[in-house]
Design a protein around this motif. Structure first.
Motif, mmCIF file in Angstrom:
data_model
loop_
_atom_site.group_PDB
_atom_site.id
_atom_site.type_symbol
_atom_site.label_atom_id
_atom_site.label_comp_id
_atom_site.label_asym_id
_atom_site.label_seq_id
_atom_site.Cartn_x
_atom_site.Cartn_y
_atom_site.Cartn_z
ATOM 1 N N ASN A 237 35.737 42.937 34.078
ATOM 2 C CA ASN A 237 36.546 42.366 35.424
ATOM 3 C C ASN A 237 36.171 40.878 35.731
ATOM 4 N N THR A 238 34.803 40.766 35.822
ATOM 5 C CA THR A 238 34.295 39.351 35.980
ATOM 6 C C THR A 238 34.668 38.380 35.032
ATOM 7 N N ARG B 167 45.783 41.731 40.120
ATOM 8 C CA ARG B 167 44.204 41.789 40.267
ATOM 9 C C ARG B 167 43.631 40.206 40.249
ATOM 10 N N TYR B 168 44.332 39.307 39.356
ATOM 11 C CA TYR B 168 43.776 38.053 39.042
ATOM 12 C C TYR B 168 44.807 37.174 39.753
ATOM 13 N N ASP C 229 44.091 47.147 34.419
ATOM 14 C CA ASP C 229 43.245 46.683 35.594
ATOM 15 C C ASP C 229 41.886 47.290 35.362
ATOM 16 N N PRO C 230 40.872 46.625 34.857
ATOM 17 C CA PRO C 230 39.523 47.081 34.725
ATOM 18 C C PRO C 230 38.976 47.827 35.804
ATOM 19 N N VAL C 231 39.471 47.357 37.048
ATOM 20 C CA VAL C 231 38.707 48.007 38.140
ATOM 21 C C VAL C 231 39.436 49.289 38.492
ATOM 22 N N LEU D 205 33.184 47.989 32.310
ATOM 23 C CA LEU D 205 34.422 47.630 32.938
ATOM 24 C C LEU D 205 34.014 46.585 33.910
ATOM 25 N N THR D 206 33.301 46.656 34.648
ATOM 26 C CA THR D 206 32.748 45.866 35.731
ATOM 27 C C THR D 206 32.563 44.414 35.412
ATOM 28 N N GLU E 130 38.186 37.193 35.981
ATOM 29 C CA GLU E 130 38.327 36.907 37.115
ATOM 30 C C GLU E 130 37.907 35.274 36.855
ATOM 31 N N LEU F 234 47.360 43.896 36.403
ATOM 32 C CA LEU F 234 46.525 42.873 35.892
ATOM 33 C C LEU F 234 46.772 41.831 36.459
#
Length: 333
Positions: free
Chosen positions: A210-211, A238-239, A169-171, A206-207, A214, A235
């Protein structure tokens, strides 16, 4: 489908406090750069932590890893010589519960400057299944056959285990990166500004990743994917996806006949097209399930190590390959 669970502020605050505790040891470190070359000696337990140390430390650190390329991290064995060398490191980065042999070696080594990545972001419990598909037989087996059981390597997997795969999970990985950056700053205050700058750059990357996930997984024909190794719980959560793992968090554990039967039903009901396998573990069960259900196979890399078989040269390349493979399997619209 998974309903995204919000992490209570109290839990997050507790995790931050734990992370701060883990880092306090570094504050008392002596002169930085214990190596002959004047660099900070950092030992990382496996690739995701090695990557953070190298990207944040850059020229100021010398990074060694306990898990060499091609070795399955869950089954790593530590030699007495490696345990002894741990005690000589300026900083040790590891993830408690992922590698029992490392947990034991860190405890025995007497090393003072230790960062446990599991204290830097809240861990959650993820089973092999993302949600209830209405089938009773397979999920009853999950609930009663796996809960609270460990294997010969000391792994605890199934419904009761906290999932250690936070880097997927990149966040959450960005939260760990901040903790690693803070640890390097405390161990080597003379280069604190550089560590802070490098951490900020990595967190921004990493942000952005995440985008990408998404946006790339926003509209798909199905939200369910099947994978050999149930490493993608964070992961999936998160998505808004549903992970169906053939095995638990230990990729070498054998699924029961009931679990395989349940997965066949899931594949049909959720219009699953692909069974994912990984690079460091056997693809036998994935290919067996795919053959029984007429599905395709593809790679979803849990990024526990980089080898010549990896679909990329580093964390970002492999994660983007994972995104492309997920988009193809889920039917991006």
């Amino acid at each position: 489908m998974n309903v995204r669970r919000l992490i209570p502020a109290t839990a997050l605050a507790g995790a931050v406090a734990l992370g701060a505790t883990a880092l306090t040891a570094c504050a008392g470190a002596g002169a930085a750069g214990g190596g002959a070359d004047g660099k900070l000696d950092v030992t990382a337990s496996f690739y995701p932590l090695q990557f953070l140390a190298e990207r944040i430390g850059k020229d100021h650190v010398k990074v060694d890893t306990l898990t060499k390329p091609g070795v399955e991290p869950h089954d790593l064995e530590i030699t007495p010589k490696q345990t002894g060398r741990l005690g000589e490191a300026d900083v040790v980065l590891y993830l408690k519960s992922l590698q029992p042999a490392v947990d034991k070696a860190v405890a025995q080594s007497g090393v003072k400057n230790v960062v446990d990545a599991a204290t830097l972001t809240p861990l959650e419990v993820h089973g092999t299944s993302g949600h209830d598909h209405g089938g009773e037989e397979g999920h009853a087996e999950e609930a009663h056959g796996e809960e609270g059981h460990g294997d010969e390597h000391g792994h605890s997997h199934g419904e009761a285990a906290e999932d250690p795969h936070i880097w997927l999970d990149p966040v959450k990985y960005a939260e760990v990166a901040k903790g690693v950056g803070a640890a390097l700053e405390k161990a080597d205050p003379g280069h604190a500004a550089d560590y802070r700058k490098n951490t900020d750059e990595l967190v921004a990357q990493l942000t952005a990743l995440n985008t990408e996930f998404e946006d790339g997984l926003k509209n798909t024909a199905t939200r369910t994917f099947i994978t050999t190794h149930a490493a993608f719980g964070y992961l999936a959560e998160r998505y808004g996806l549903d992970q169906e793992g053939i095995s638990g968090v230990d990729p070498e554990s054998e699924p029961s006949p009931a679990r395989m039967k349940d997965l066949q039903a899931v594949a049909k009901k959720e219009n699953v097209s692909t069974v994912f396998f990984e690079t460091l573990a056997s693809d036998k069960t994935a290919k067996s399930l795919a053959s029984d259900t007429g599905l395709k196979t593809d790679v979803l890399d849990p990024l526990e190590g980089i080898t010549g078989k990896s679909q990329g040269a580093d964390y970002f390349e492999v994660m983007r390959s994972n995104l492309k493979n997920l988009q193809k399997a889920l039917g991006t619209k």
